[in-house]
Design an enzyme around this catalytic site. Structure first.
Site, PDB file in Angstrom:
ATOM      1  CG  ASP A  10      -1.563   7.758   0.254  1.00 52.49           C
ATOM      2  OD1 ASP A  10      -0.440   8.088  -0.174  1.00 52.49           O
ATOM      3  OD2 ASP A  10      -2.623   8.017  -0.352  1.00 52.49           O
ATOM      4  CG  ASP A  45      -1.606   1.252   1.490  1.00 54.83           C
ATOM      5  OD1 ASP A  45      -2.270   1.742   0.557  1.00 54.83           O
ATOM      6  OD2 ASP A  45      -1.484   1.793   2.611  1.00 54.83           O
TER       7      ASP A  45
HETATM    8 MG   LIG Z   1      -2.942   3.196   3.324  1.00 62.96          MG
END
Ligand SMILES: [Mg+2]
Ligand SMILES: [Zn+2]
Length: 198
Positions: free
Chosen positions: A11, A9
């Site tokens: 952010d 992932d």
């Molecule tokens: Mg995230």
């Protein structure tokens, strides 16, 4: 030759969670990320970024902004001897303001679209796939795609533990951050007899 793969992932996992990031100055990579990615590179494990960017659909920032941030991410990683093998993102949302991105998209996490695409485009060994992220949707993505999963405590991670419990989902590993989770991946591959050349 197919390779073990970690879907990472963006952010809250690679860069500091800062809401909808609309400027590259607000894109700040956590310091431990470089070592984490270098380790994966060294062990011939694919490092692939998978990220929902519904801010595009919601009109918070233009599509070019996503590319700008990804260029910055790749450049900073490269400057620190780390390489990302692929980046996939979903700019769509079903309640979008921007009509061209209004779509209940099959690649928006936790739906499997991005991982399925990576499997067709890159040398992913589907027997050895992992997802690392800070949200329930990352763990659900992993479950949906038969990956092992690791939740990190950066970003939204701490608050997501309760949500995981309430949804009755378990991550295979819960760790401090991306580096911690990469150590889990390496250990797990060793335990499963995968020949890693350290
Ligand atoms: Mg995230
Ligand atoms: Zn999409």
């Amino acid at each position: 030759m197919k390779r073990p793969t970690v879907f990472i992932d963006r952010d809250g996992t690679i860069n500091i969670e800062a809401g909808y990031i609309n400027h590259e100055d607000n894109f700040i990579i956590y310091p431990f990320v470089y070592q984490a990615i270098r380790l994966l590179n060294k062990l011939d494990i694919l490092a692939i970024v998978v990220t929902n960017q519904a801010g595009v659909a919601k009109g918070y920032f233009p599509l070019e902004n996503v590319y700008k941030l990804h260029n910055k991410m790749v450049r900073l990683l490269e400057n620190n001897g780390a390489k990302i093998d692929g980046i996939y993102f979903c700019p769509h949302h079903k309640d979008a303001k921007i009509r061209e991105f209004k779509k209940d998209c099959g690649c928006r996490k936790p739906k499997p679209g991005m991982i399925n695409r990576a499997i067709t485009e890159l040398a992913v060994d589907t027997d050895f796939m992992y997802v690392i992220g800070d949200k329930v949707s990352d763990i659900e993505l992993g479950v949906n795609c038969k990956c092992k999963t690791a939740l990190v405590m950066t970003g939204y991670g701490k608050a997501e533990i309760e949500k995981l419990k309430s949804k009755n989902i378990t991550a295979d590993f819960i760790g401090e951050n991306l580096l911690d989770a990469v150590y889990f991946v390496i250990d797990d591959l060793k335990k499963r007899g995968y020949p890693l050349f350290l």
